[in-house]
Design a protein around this motif. Structure first.
Motif, short mmCIF file in Angstrom:
data_model
loop_
_atom_site.label_atom_id
_atom_site.label_comp_id
_atom_site.label_asym_id
_atom_site.label_seq_id
_atom_site.Cartn_x
_atom_site.Cartn_y
_atom_site.Cartn_z
N VAL A 146 -81.13 98.20 28.11
CA VAL A 146 -80.37 98.55 26.90
C VAL A 146 -79.78 99.94 27.04
N LEU A 147 -80.63 100.94 27.30
CA LEU A 147 -80.17 102.33 27.39
C LEU A 147 -79.72 102.63 28.81
N THR A 148 -78.51 102.18 29.12
CA THR A 148 -77.90 102.49 30.41
C THR A 148 -76.60 103.23 30.17
N LEU A 149 -76.12 103.91 31.20
CA LEU A 149 -74.86 104.66 31.07
C LEU A 149 -73.69 103.74 30.70
N PRO A 150 -73.53 102.58 31.34
CA PRO A 150 -72.43 101.69 30.95
C PRO A 150 -72.52 101.24 29.50
N ASN A 151 -73.75 100.94 29.03
CA ASN A 151 -73.90 100.51 27.64
C ASN A 151 -73.58 101.65 26.67
N LEU A 152 -73.95 102.88 27.03
CA LEU A 152 -73.63 104.02 26.18
C LEU A 152 -72.12 104.21 26.09
N ILE A 153 -71.40 103.99 27.20
CA ILE A 153 -69.94 104.08 27.18
C ILE A 153 -69.37 103.00 26.26
N SER A 154 -69.93 101.80 26.34
CA SER A 154 -69.45 100.71 25.48
C SER A 154 -69.72 101.02 24.01
N PHE A 155 -70.90 101.59 23.71
CA PHE A 155 -71.19 101.99 22.33
C PHE A 155 -70.19 103.05 21.86
N GLY A 156 -69.86 103.98 22.76
CA GLY A 156 -68.88 105.00 22.42
C GLY A 156 -67.52 104.41 22.12
N ARG A 157 -67.13 103.41 22.90
CA ARG A 157 -65.86 102.73 22.64
C ARG A 157 -65.87 102.02 21.29
N LEU A 158 -67.02 101.44 20.93
CA LEU A 158 -67.13 100.78 19.62
C LEU A 158 -66.96 101.78 18.48
N GLU A 183 -72.64 92.83 29.09
CA GLU A 183 -71.68 91.73 29.20
C GLU A 183 -71.19 91.28 27.83
N LEU A 184 -71.98 91.55 26.77
CA LEU A 184 -71.55 91.24 25.42
C LEU A 184 -70.76 92.39 24.79
N LEU A 185 -71.22 93.64 25.05
CA LEU A 185 -70.58 94.79 24.43
C LEU A 185 -69.16 95.01 24.93
N ASP A 186 -68.93 94.83 26.22
CA ASP A 186 -67.62 95.14 26.79
C ASP A 186 -66.51 94.29 26.18
N PRO A 187 -66.63 92.94 26.19
CA PRO A 187 -65.56 92.16 25.54
C PRO A 187 -65.52 92.35 24.03
N LEU A 188 -66.67 92.64 23.40
CA LEU A 188 -66.67 92.90 21.97
C LEU A 188 -65.85 94.14 21.64
N ALA A 189 -66.04 95.21 22.41
CA ALA A 189 -65.26 96.43 22.20
C ALA A 189 -63.77 96.16 22.41
N ASP A 190 -63.43 95.39 23.44
CA ASP A 190 -62.03 95.06 23.70
C ASP A 190 -61.41 94.34 22.51
N ARG A 191 -62.11 93.32 22.01
CA ARG A 191 -61.55 92.53 20.91
C ARG A 191 -61.43 93.35 19.63
N LEU A 192 -62.42 94.20 19.37
CA LEU A 192 -62.35 95.01 18.17
C LEU A 192 -61.19 96.01 18.24
N TYR A 193 -60.97 96.59 19.42
CA TYR A 193 -59.83 97.50 19.58
C TYR A 193 -58.52 96.76 19.33
N ILE A 194 -58.40 95.58 19.91
CA ILE A 194 -57.16 94.82 19.76
C ILE A 194 -56.95 94.41 18.31
N LEU A 195 -58.00 93.86 17.68
CA LEU A 195 -57.87 93.39 16.30
C LEU A 195 -57.61 94.54 15.34
N ALA A 196 -58.35 95.64 15.51
CA ALA A 196 -58.16 96.79 14.62
C ALA A 196 -56.76 97.36 14.77
N THR A 197 -56.28 97.45 16.00
CA THR A 197 -54.95 98.00 16.23
C THR A 197 -53.88 97.08 15.67
N LEU A 198 -54.05 95.78 15.85
CA LEU A 198 -53.07 94.84 15.30
C LEU A 198 -52.98 94.95 13.79
#
Length: 210
Positions: free
Chosen positions: A23-35, A83-98
């Motif tokens: 859970v507490l890994t550098l990639p996951n922290l980056i994904s949380f930051g993107r969220l 693997e769940l956070l990365d596409p979730l962040a992508d979709r939220l960015y796209i939907l929020a921006t749209l």
């Protein structure tokens, strides 16, 4: 009576690393930051109208799309949560921006509707997969390319509204990226639907369909 597997196997991952339970890994922290960048962008863009700051947040969120996955593979920190956070962040960015861009008439509602229709198609496919015991299919490179193009297009389109001297050229670049992203987004969606249909047929078995 159709057979339903007690626990269907996940679709094979095309990567060379098996996802772990970290859970507490550098990639996951980056994904949380993107969220966290999603509500920040909406606040800057819709509430305070600080468009320059919103451009910066959008650009950082878009350009770091590949960073978490790259670091996960390099540091051997590939995880199921990631693997769940990365596409979730992508979709939220796209939907929020749209939603934000449509509200301020930067993009037409038809463009937004086309992207949202693809998301509804994918949600329907995921619901069917869960019914047969499958999780989300692995992210395909076509989908990642489409996401990258869309996340690159949005800050460019926003920049075109703020930079009057280069508005024409900037808008042309932004819309070029956006339309290519939309086309590939639908191509990836069709690929996911085909993959889901194959998994459902496999789960039903040769004599399941009557």
């Amino acid at each position: 009576m159709s057979r339903r597997p007690a626990r269907a196997e996940q679709p094979p991952d095309t990567g060379d690393q098996t996802p772990g339970n970290q859970v507490l890994t550098l990639p996951n922290l980056i994904s949380f930051g993107r969220l966290l960048g999603v509500p920040l962008f909406l606040y800057l863009f819709l509430v305070t109208r600080a468009d320059v700051a919103a451009i910066v947040v959008l650009a950082i969120g878009g350009t770091t799309d590949w960073v978490d996955g790259w670091i996960a593979r390099r540091l051997h920190q590939v995880s199921r949560l990631g693997e769940l956070l990365d596409p979730l962040a992508d979709r939220l960015y796209i939907l929020a921006t749209l939603i934000a861009f449509t509200a301020r008439e930067i993009v037409p509602w038809q463009f937004t509707a086309a992207l949202l229709a693809r998301e509804l198609l994918l949600l329907g496919s995921l619901a069917v997969l869960r019914r047969y015991g499958y999780g989300p299919p692995p992210v395909h490179y076509v989908g990642k390319t489409a996401t990258f193009l869309l996340l690159a297009a949005f800050p460019v389109l926003l920049l075109a509204t703020e930079w009057s001297a280069g508005a024409t050229a900037t808008a042309a670049i932004g819309w070029g990226l956006a339309w290519w992203g939309l086309v590939l987004y639908w191509v990836a969606g069709a690929m996911y639907v085909v993959q889901a249909a194959r998994l459902v047929r496999a789960a039903r078995g040769p004599g399941a369909a009557a």
